[in-house]
Design a protein around this motif. Sequence first.
Motif, PDB file in Angstrom:
ATOM      1  N   VAL A  35       0.814  -1.211   0.000  1.00 12.86           N
ATOM      2  CA  VAL A  35       0.000   0.000   0.000  1.00 12.86           C
ATOM      3  C   VAL A  35       0.853   1.270   0.000  1.00 12.86           C
ATOM      4  CG1 VAL A  35      -0.235   0.296   2.513  1.00 12.86           C
ATOM      5  CG2 VAL A  35      -2.121   0.954   1.005  1.00 12.86           C
ATOM      6  N   LYS A  36       2.141   1.159   0.354  1.00  8.97           N
ATOM      7  CA  LYS A  36       3.015   2.326   0.392  1.00  8.97           C
ATOM      8  C   LYS A  36       3.579   2.691  -0.981  1.00  8.97           C
ATOM      9  CE  LYS A  36       2.693   3.255   4.760  1.00  8.97           C
ATOM     10  NZ  LYS A  36       2.083   4.524   5.232  1.00  8.97           N
ATOM     11  N   GLY A  37       3.418   1.813  -1.971  1.00 12.91           N
ATOM     12  CA  GLY A  37       3.740   2.166  -3.357  1.00 12.91           C
ATOM     13  C   GLY A  37       5.214   2.347  -3.683  1.00 12.91           C
ATOM     14  N   ILE A  38       6.106   1.753  -2.900  1.00 11.52           N
ATOM     15  CA  ILE A  38       7.543   1.914  -3.168  1.00 11.52           C
ATOM     16  C   ILE A  38       7.916   1.347  -4.537  1.00 11.52           C
ATOM     17  CG2 ILE A  38       9.864   1.262  -2.401  1.00 11.52           C
ATOM     18  CD1 ILE A  38       8.560   3.429  -0.717  1.00 11.52           C
ATOM     19  N   HIS A  39       7.223   0.302  -4.955  1.00 11.09           N
ATOM     20  CA  HIS A  39       7.484  -0.280  -6.282  1.00 11.09           C
ATOM     21  C   HIS A  39       7.239   0.747  -7.383  1.00 11.09           C
ATOM     22  CE1 HIS A  39       3.204  -0.850  -5.394  1.00 11.09           C
ATOM     23  NE2 HIS A  39       2.984  -0.957  -6.697  1.00 11.09           N
ATOM     24  N   LEU A  40       6.273   1.634  -7.184  1.00 12.70           N
ATOM     25  CA  LEU A  40       5.985   2.686  -8.167  1.00 12.70           C
ATOM     26  C   LEU A  40       7.144   3.677  -8.245  1.00 12.70           C
ATOM     27  CD1 LEU A  40       2.302   3.445  -7.089  1.00 12.70           C
ATOM     28  CD2 LEU A  40       3.030   2.061  -9.047  1.00 12.70           C
ATOM     29  N   PHE A  69      11.638  14.702  -0.910  1.00 14.62           N
ATOM     30  CA  PHE A  69      11.071  13.478  -0.335  1.00 14.62           C
ATOM     31  C   PHE A  69       9.890  13.017  -1.186  1.00 14.62           C
ATOM     32  CE2 PHE A  69       8.240  11.167   2.541  1.00 14.62           C
ATOM     33  CZ  PHE A  69       9.127  10.350   3.241  1.00 14.62           C
ATOM     34  N   VAL A  70       9.722  11.689  -1.304  1.00 17.73           N
ATOM     35  CA  VAL A  70       8.621  11.142  -2.104  1.00 17.73           C
ATOM     36  C   VAL A  70       7.815  10.141  -1.272  1.00 17.73           C
ATOM     37  CG1 VAL A  70       7.961   9.956  -4.224  1.00 17.73           C
ATOM     38  CG2 VAL A  70      10.032  11.371  -4.178  1.00 17.73           C
ATOM     39  N   LEU A  71       6.495  10.304  -1.296  1.00 20.41           N
ATOM     40  CA  LEU A  71       5.571   9.374  -0.639  1.00 20.41           C
ATOM     41  C   LEU A  71       4.592   8.860  -1.698  1.00 20.41           C
ATOM     42  CD1 LEU A  71       4.847   8.376   2.352  1.00 20.41           C
ATOM     43  CD2 LEU A  71       2.921   9.942   2.135  1.00 20.41           C
ATOM     44  N   PRO A  72       4.883   7.698  -2.309  1.00 28.50           N
ATOM     45  CA  PRO A  72       4.065   7.222  -3.433  1.00 28.50           C
ATOM     46  C   PRO A  72       2.913   6.299  -3.031  1.00 28.50           C
ATOM     47  CG  PRO A  72       6.022   5.871  -3.235  1.00 28.50           C
ATOM     48  CD  PRO A  72       6.064   6.852  -2.095  1.00 28.50           C
ATOM     49  N   SER A  73       2.364   6.493  -1.843  1.00 29.75           N
ATOM     50  CA  SER A  73       1.372   5.575  -1.284  1.00 29.75           C
ATOM     51  C   SER A  73       0.108   5.471  -2.130  1.00 29.75           C
ATOM     52  CB  SER A  73       0.990   6.010   0.133  1.00 29.75           C
ATOM     53  OG  SER A  73       2.109   6.055   0.980  1.00 29.75           O
ATOM     54  N   ILE A  74      -0.486   4.296  -2.058  1.00 26.40           N
ATOM     55  CA  ILE A  74      -1.780   4.052  -2.695  1.00 26.40           C
ATOM     56  C   ILE A  74      -2.904   4.457  -1.749  1.00 26.40           C
ATOM     57  CG2 ILE A  74      -3.267   2.236  -3.657  1.00 26.40           C
ATOM     58  CD1 ILE A  74      -0.602   0.753  -4.357  1.00 26.40           C
ATOM     59  N   ALA A 108      11.233  20.091  -0.310  1.00 23.00           N
ATOM     60  CA  ALA A 108      10.054  19.869  -1.146  1.00 23.00           C
ATOM     61  C   ALA A 108       9.624  18.408  -1.053  1.00 23.00           C
ATOM     62  CB  ALA A 108      10.368  20.234  -2.596  1.00 23.00           C
ATOM     63  N   VAL A 109       8.358  18.155  -1.338  1.00 21.71           N
ATOM     64  CA  VAL A 109       7.828  16.789  -1.253  1.00 21.71           C
ATOM     65  C   VAL A 109       6.979  16.461  -2.485  1.00 21.71           C
ATOM     66  CG1 VAL A 109       7.864  16.641   1.267  1.00 21.71           C
ATOM     67  CG2 VAL A 109       5.876  17.646   0.133  1.00 21.71           C
ATOM     68  N   ILE A 110       6.925  15.187  -2.797  1.00 25.22           N
ATOM     69  CA  ILE A 110       6.044  14.674  -3.848  1.00 25.22           C
ATOM     70  C   ILE A 110       5.233  13.540  -3.228  1.00 25.22           C
ATOM     71  CG2 ILE A 110       5.885  13.516  -6.093  1.00 25.22           C
ATOM     72  CD1 ILE A 110       8.588  14.713  -6.823  1.00 25.22           C
ATOM     73  N   ALA A 111       3.935  13.511  -3.485  1.00 28.08           N
ATOM     74  CA  ALA A 111       3.102  12.453  -2.931  1.00 28.08           C
ATOM     75  C   ALA A 111       1.940  12.150  -3.863  1.00 28.08           C
ATOM     76  CB  ALA A 111       2.573  12.831  -1.547  1.00 28.08           C
ATOM     77  N   SER A 112       1.332  10.995  -3.651  1.00 29.42           N
ATOM     78  CA  SER A 112       0.144  10.614  -4.414  1.00 29.42           C
ATOM     79  C   SER A 112      -0.997  11.585  -4.123  1.00 29.42           C
ATOM     80  CB  SER A 112      -0.300   9.195  -4.037  1.00 29.42           C
ATOM     81  OG  SER A 112       0.745   8.274  -4.228  1.00 29.42           O
ATOM     82  N   ASP A 113      -1.793  11.856  -5.129  1.00 27.89           N
ATOM     83  CA  ASP A 113      -2.924  12.774  -5.006  1.00 27.89           C
ATOM     84  C   ASP A 113      -4.104  12.027  -4.390  1.00 27.89           C
ATOM     85  OD1 ASP A 113      -4.587  14.910  -5.176  1.00 27.89           O
ATOM     86  OD2 ASP A 113      -4.693  14.973  -7.364  1.00 27.89           O
ATOM     87  N   LYS A 124      -2.411   8.784  -8.469  1.00 30.38           N
ATOM     88  CA  LYS A 124      -2.093   7.489  -7.870  1.00 30.38           C
ATOM     89  C   LYS A 124      -1.836   6.418  -8.933  1.00 30.38           C
ATOM     90  CE  LYS A 124      -5.503   5.108  -6.168  1.00 30.38           C
ATOM     91  NZ  LYS A 124      -6.630   4.689  -5.297  1.00 30.38           N
ATOM     92  N   ASP A 125      -0.749   5.663  -8.763  1.00 30.61           N
ATOM     93  CA  ASP A 125      -0.357   4.570  -9.668  1.00 30.61           C
ATOM     94  C   ASP A 125       0.237   5.045 -10.993  1.00 30.61           C
ATOM     95  OD1 ASP A 125      -1.048   2.472  -7.963  1.00 30.61           O
ATOM     96  OD2 ASP A 125      -3.112   2.422  -8.679  1.00 30.61           O
TER      97      ASP A 125
END
Length: 198
Positions: free
Chosen positions: A33-38, A102-107, A124-129, A148-149
């Motif tokens: 669910v944390k989306g690290i693979h993405l 920092f990146v948080l690619p969570s689903i 700065a940060v990047i994260a899933s919408d 997301k994804d």
Amino acid sequence: RNITLIPNALEPDLYYCGPDERFILSAGRLDTVKGIHLLIDAFCLIDSNLKKDFKLIIIGSGPTEIDIKRRIEESTESKRIELIPFMGKRDLINYMSRCSFFVLPSIFESFPVTLIETMACGKAVIASDIPGPQDIITHGGDGYLFQKDNTEQLAYFLETLMRDEKLRKDMGKAARKKVEERFTFSKVAYEYYRVFES
């Protein structure tokens, strides 16, 4: 009308902005669910000439750790991706203070503390919408929200920040300011007080 959102909080004085050491950081529990693979897939899509100056550092432990290690080893950028076991708060803050962003690619998320922690470090940060990050990040102001994804869109925002050090600094300053204005213990305590009073 009867719902009030009260965010998590932190003590900004515990966080500091260090030098930009040209690495992208992600940290948290290693779970699907944390989306690290993405993030790994998106990093591999980035222009090779740009990527040679950066590393991707992932800090975490969890049930998908073996799968993540295998994905890194089998990727085209295995030499530029480092997986580090989860560490104590002080050491994590040290990494946050030195990252480029920092990146948080969570689903899925609730209210990710790692986002406001890194923002408190002036990064700065990047994260899933998705809900959670949507309540924290001002898209284009202190970070970016990607669909997301969507690894292609994530790769685009990674490249955008990697190419522009001034943009990273400006977003980082805005991020720190937002934390000081909205996510300190005193600010959040007042929100609880207002709810109790109402």
